[in-house]
Design a protein around this motif. Structure first.
Motif: not given
Length: 368
Positions: A91-92, A139-158
């Protein structure tokens, strides 16, 4: 529960007098069980697919069991946990980054094939920082999406939920201001520009948006999100885009969401919703399209349904007959972590009911 034991159990339930018929179906069922069905997360401890199938088939009258088995062999669509995770991982890079590149290309008139020039543009980095990601369900799996971004999505954005309180919204804007300042962008009045709403599945689209004729109001998750984003100053009203990204959704849901969200955003002067579906499920999958008369008779048989599951949440779908599922979608779809109630009751019926579903569902909210 494998091979001979499974063969004997199926043969007994199906009324096969010898095991000659079993090899015609058992290898296929066993392969599907090993690859997918055994991993259904709502099976009870120690329960496996073949055993569950035998117990499920035993609920039907003997003359109906071959039709029920055909439902599983010919129509079932099982989306495993691994397949959903694969969609999230793509997705990312394949969708979210591409949208940022498209915007930079259009805003600065850079040809879309000049990928490096777009990726090095300051606006590309600014849009990365001003992107907000909200989960619409567990079911949104936000943690998986953040990891898939290789650090481009910060914790403060999700955030794993779409209901942002004042304190959380304020913290996210403060973090955004700090990120913009650190990157050398103006940070006096920070706003998010790209809003990504994430979820795993939609069967009818009713829970996202619907129009209530009695109150003459739009209801559902999307109207709430739009209003809260504006009320809490999360977006600049003149410059933002909202994307709804569903990892999988039916054509019925896609059409419903696009139609009603356009009505809603036009009426209220909001920016239009852009729908992105990673794996659409086309209308031909619905069992209501099947020409199998025996299967249609099985689904219409009131003895194979339990309308005790119908409550106020189910009625939102516009039907009080649970047989074809929420909103009458008649789907043969099972997700590895839970069966949607848009599928036929024979697949998702809760385990404590008679009859029960082959892949019993656990509700995200109390339905009965």
């Amino acid at each position: 529960m494998r091979d001979q034991n499974a063969a004997k159990m199926l043969a007994k339930v199906m009324g096969w007098e010898d095991l000659e018929a079993v090899p015609q179906v058992l290898p296929t069922l066993q392969l599907l069980a090993d690859f997918k069905y055994d991993h259904y997360q709502r099976f009870g401890p120690g329960r496996r697919f073949i055993e569950s199938l035998a117990l499920w088939l035993h609920q039907f009258e003997p003359q109906d069991r071959s039709t029920a088995l055909r439902l599983v062999l010919d129509h079932l669509v099982f989306i495993s946990d691994a397949e959903l995770s694969h969609l999230v991982r793509t997705a990312y890079r394949d969708w979210i980054v591409q949208e940022r590149m498209r915007l930079v290309s259009e805003e600065h008139e850079i040809p879309s094939f000049k990928v490096q020039e777009i990726a090095r543009h300051r606006r590309f980095e600014q849009l990365r920082l001003t992107s907000l990601y909200l989960g619409l369900s567990d079911g949104a799996r936000t943690n998986e999406l953040r990891r898939a971004s290789d650090g481009e999505i910060g914790n403060e954005q999700i955030w794993q939920a779409y209901e942002l309180g004042d304190e959380k919204a304020g913290d996210m804007l403060d973090e955004l201001a700090a990120s913009l300042q650190k990157a050398g962008f103006p940070s006096d009045a920070p706003h998010f520009n790209l809003i990504w709403l994430l979820d795993d599945f939609s069967g009818s689209g009713n829970t996202y948006i619907r129009y209530d004729g009695a109150s003459r109001r739009f209801k559902g998750k999307l109207p709430k999100i739009y209003q809260r984003l504006h009320q809490r100053g999360m977006v600049d009203p003149s410059h933002y885009e909202v994307f709804l990204m569903l990892y999988t959704a039916t054509r019925q849901a896609i059409d419903h969401i696009e139609y009603w969200s356009e009505r809603f955003t036009t009426d209220h002067g909001f920016k239009p919703l852009q729908v992105r579906i990673l794996c659409p499920i086309e209308s031909e999958v619905s069992l209501s399209r099947s020409s199998d008369t025996e299967l249609q008779a099985l689904l219409a048989n009131p003895a194979y349904c339990n309308n005790s599951v119908v409550d106020k949440n189910f009625l939102v779908g516009g039907t009080d007959d649970a047989g074809l599922g929420f909103a009458g979608c008649a789907l043969p779809v099972v997700l590895g972590h839970n069966t949607p109630n848009n599928s036929v009751f024979l697949l998702w019926g809760p385990e404590q009911f008679k009859p029960h579903g082959l892949f019993p569902r656990v509700s995200r909210h109390r339905e009965f």
